[in-house]
Design a protein around this motif. Structure first.
Motif, PDB file in Angstrom:
ATOM      1  N   PHE A 262       0.811  -1.234   0.015  1.00 17.88           N
ATOM      2  CA  PHE A 262      -0.125  -0.143   0.039  1.00 17.88           C
ATOM      3  C   PHE A 262       0.908   1.344  -0.076  1.00 17.88           C
ATOM      4  N   THR A 263       1.785   1.280   0.969  1.00 21.83           N
ATOM      5  CA  THR A 263       2.705   2.426   0.918  1.00 21.83           C
ATOM      6  C   THR A 263       3.527   2.673  -0.361  1.00 21.83           C
ATOM      7  N   LYS A 264       3.865   1.468  -1.174  1.00 20.56           N
ATOM      8  CA  LYS A 264       4.665   1.669  -2.359  1.00 20.56           C
ATOM      9  C   LYS A 264       3.526   2.213  -3.426  1.00 20.56           C
ATOM     10  N   LEU A 265       2.312   1.913  -3.424  1.00 17.73           N
ATOM     11  CA  LEU A 265       1.255   2.172  -4.624  1.00 17.73           C
ATOM     12  C   LEU A 265       0.639   3.616  -4.376  1.00 17.73           C
ATOM     13  N   THR A 266       0.761   4.082  -3.214  1.00 17.51           N
ATOM     14  CA  THR A 266       0.250   5.332  -2.685  1.00 17.51           C
ATOM     15  C   THR A 266       1.109   6.202  -2.214  1.00 17.51           C
ATOM     16  N   SER A 267       0.729   7.634  -1.792  1.00 13.86           N
ATOM     17  CA  SER A 267       1.542   8.603  -1.176  1.00 13.86           C
ATOM     18  C   SER A 267       1.286   8.366   0.540  1.00 13.86           C
ATOM     19  N   PHE A 268       0.729   7.264   1.002  1.00 11.79           N
ATOM     20  CA  PHE A 268       0.574   6.929   2.152  1.00 11.79           C
ATOM     21  C   PHE A 268       1.744   6.611   2.961  1.00 11.79           C
ATOM     22  N   LYS A 269       2.550   7.286   3.832  1.00  9.23           N
ATOM     23  CA  LYS A 269       3.437   6.554   4.671  1.00  9.23           C
ATOM     24  C   LYS A 269       3.015   5.756   5.659  1.00  9.23           C
ATOM     25  N   LYS A 270       3.985   4.566   5.906  1.00 11.56           N
ATOM     26  CA  LYS A 270       3.462   3.719   6.882  1.00 11.56           C
ATOM     27  C   LYS A 270       3.445   4.517   8.189  1.00 11.56           C
ATOM     28  N   ASN A 271       2.603   4.215   9.191  1.00 10.09           N
ATOM     29  CA  ASN A 271       2.233   4.846  10.334  1.00 10.09           C
ATOM     30  C   ASN A 271       1.777   4.166  11.406  1.00 10.09           C
ATOM     31  N   GLN A 272       1.973   4.573  12.635  1.00  7.87           N
ATOM     32  CA  GLN A 272       1.401   3.740  13.656  1.00  7.87           C
ATOM     33  C   GLN A 272      -0.138   3.745  13.992  1.00  7.87           C
ATOM     34  N   PHE A 273      -0.802   4.179  13.126  1.00  6.09           N
ATOM     35  CA  PHE A 273      -2.257   4.412  13.451  1.00  6.09           C
ATOM     36  C   PHE A 273      -3.202   3.344  12.595  1.00  6.09           C
ATOM     37  N   HIS A 274      -3.106   3.512  11.362  1.00  6.28           N
ATOM     38  CA  HIS A 274      -3.717   2.400  10.507  1.00  6.28           C
ATOM     39  C   HIS A 274      -3.092   2.702   8.982  1.00  6.28           C
ATOM     40  N   PRO A 275      -3.269   1.528   8.298  1.00  4.93           N
ATOM     41  CA  PRO A 275      -2.610   2.040   6.685  1.00  4.93           C
ATOM     42  C   PRO A 275      -3.610   3.163   6.004  1.00  4.93           C
ATOM     43  N   MET A 276      -4.792   3.319   6.424  1.00  4.51           N
ATOM     44  CA  MET A 276      -5.501   4.154   5.666  1.00  4.51           C
ATOM     45  C   MET A 276      -5.584   5.590   6.254  1.00  4.51           C
ATOM     46  N   VAL A 277      -4.519   5.811   7.066  1.00  6.66           N
ATOM     47  CA  VAL A 277      -4.526   7.401   7.516  1.00  6.66           C
ATOM     48  C   VAL A 277      -3.201   7.753   6.702  1.00  6.66           C
ATOM     49  N   TRP A 278      -3.550   8.982   6.280  1.00  9.39           N
ATOM     50  CA  TRP A 278      -2.618   9.659   5.431  1.00  9.39           C
ATOM     51  C   TRP A 278      -1.948  10.763   6.273  1.00  9.39           C
ATOM     52  N   ILE A 279      -0.480  10.688   6.444  1.00 12.66           N
ATOM     53  CA  ILE A 279       0.271  11.532   7.001  1.00 12.66           C
ATOM     54  C   ILE A 279       1.264  12.255   5.816  1.00 12.66           C
ATOM     55  N   ASN A 280       1.324  13.447   5.911  1.00 13.92           N
ATOM     56  CA  ASN A 280       2.083  14.422   5.213  1.00 13.92           C
ATOM     57  C   ASN A 280       2.979  15.294   5.954  1.00 13.92           C
ATOM     58  N   GLY A 281       4.001  15.440   5.598  1.00 17.26           N
ATOM     59  CA  GLY A 281       5.074  16.153   6.244  1.00 17.26           C
ATOM     60  C   GLY A 281       5.479  15.603   7.717  1.00 17.26           C
ATOM     61  N   GLU A 282       5.979  16.307   8.766  1.00 13.11           N
ATOM     62  CA  GLU A 282       6.115  15.613   9.967  1.00 13.11           C
ATOM     63  C   GLU A 282       5.519  16.322  11.098  1.00 13.11           C
ATOM     64  N   PRO A 283       4.359  15.739  11.377  1.00  9.33           N
ATOM     65  CA  PRO A 283       3.624  16.284  12.447  1.00  9.33           C
ATOM     66  C   PRO A 283       4.114  15.688  13.900  1.00  9.33           C
ATOM     67  N   VAL A 284       4.019  16.490  15.077  1.00  9.66           N
ATOM     68  CA  VAL A 284       4.682  16.017  16.141  1.00  9.66           C
ATOM     69  C   VAL A 284       3.227  15.642  16.839  1.00  9.66           C
ATOM     70  N   ILE A 285       3.422  14.194  17.240  1.00  9.75           N
ATOM     71  CA  ILE A 285       2.299  13.610  17.535  1.00  9.75           C
ATOM     72  C   ILE A 285       2.371  12.918  19.024  1.00  9.75           C
ATOM     73  N   GLY A 286       1.849  13.173  20.162  1.00  8.90           N
ATOM     74  CA  GLY A 286       2.166  12.882  21.595  1.00  8.90           C
ATOM     75  C   GLY A 286       1.940  11.479  21.661  1.00  8.90           C
ATOM     76  N   GLU A 287       1.947  11.102  23.175  1.00  6.98           N
ATOM     77  CA  GLU A 287       1.637   9.546  23.347  1.00  6.98           C
ATOM     78  C   GLU A 287       0.190   9.314  23.423  1.00  6.98           C
ATOM     79  N   ASN A 288      -0.209   8.122  23.234  1.00  8.64           N
ATOM     80  CA  ASN A 288      -1.450   7.564  23.526  1.00  8.64           C
ATOM     81  C   ASN A 288      -2.605   8.353  22.597  1.00  8.64           C
ATOM     82  N   VAL A 289      -2.055   8.485  21.329  1.00  4.16           N
ATOM     83  CA  VAL A 289      -3.046   9.217  20.520  1.00  4.16           C
ATOM     84  C   VAL A 289      -3.563   8.125  19.657  1.00  4.16           C
TER      85      VAL A 289
END
Length: 145
Positions: A12-39
């Protein structure tokens, strides 16, 4: 052979601009947000922090289909401005954001606040313990105090 969840995420990461993230494969994160604990961030949500500060505090719950987007390109699109406008976004600790909300650049949401489903949050400061709802947004100050 059935692919593993890790393989699916990698494809999925290779086929889209969605980077791997700690939340869900279908969450799109662009740039470098600062995300706290237990989010928590629900599926089909977007966090766009390209060229701006997007900070999400600890213990925040962001439902599905939420857009936290620092960029506003409408003035560039209609040739009114040459650049995309961007604004920082701050969600302090313990903020709940309901499904189908849009949080626009320049928004600062105080701790222990609730953004009701379907709300469009404009730029400006929302004090702690507020209930925010609607479009245009309305704020009930200290609703949860």
């Amino acid at each position: 052979m059935i692919p593993s969840l890790e393989q699916l995420q990698e494809w999925f990461t290779k086929l889209t601009s969605f980077k791997k993230n700690q939340f869900h494969p279908m969450v799109w994160i662009n740039g470098e947000p600062v995300i706290g604990e237990n989010v928590f961030v629900g599926a089909f949500s977007e966090i766009n922090a390209k060229d701006a500060l997007v900070k999400i505090g600890d213990n925040c719950d962001i439902a599905s289909f939420v857009s936290i987007n620092c960029a506003d390109s409408h003035k560039k699109c209609i040739e009114y401005k040459e650049e995309i406008e961007r604004g920082d976004i701050i969600l302090e600790h313990n903020v709940f954001v309901g499904s189908h909300c849009v949080i626009k650049g320049g928004a600062h949401i105080g701790h222990h606040s609730v953004i009701a489903a379907g709300t469009i949050v404009d730029k400006g400061y929302i004090p702690p313990y507020s209930l925010v709802f609607g479009n245009p947004m309305k704020v009930k100050y200290e609703y949860y105090k």
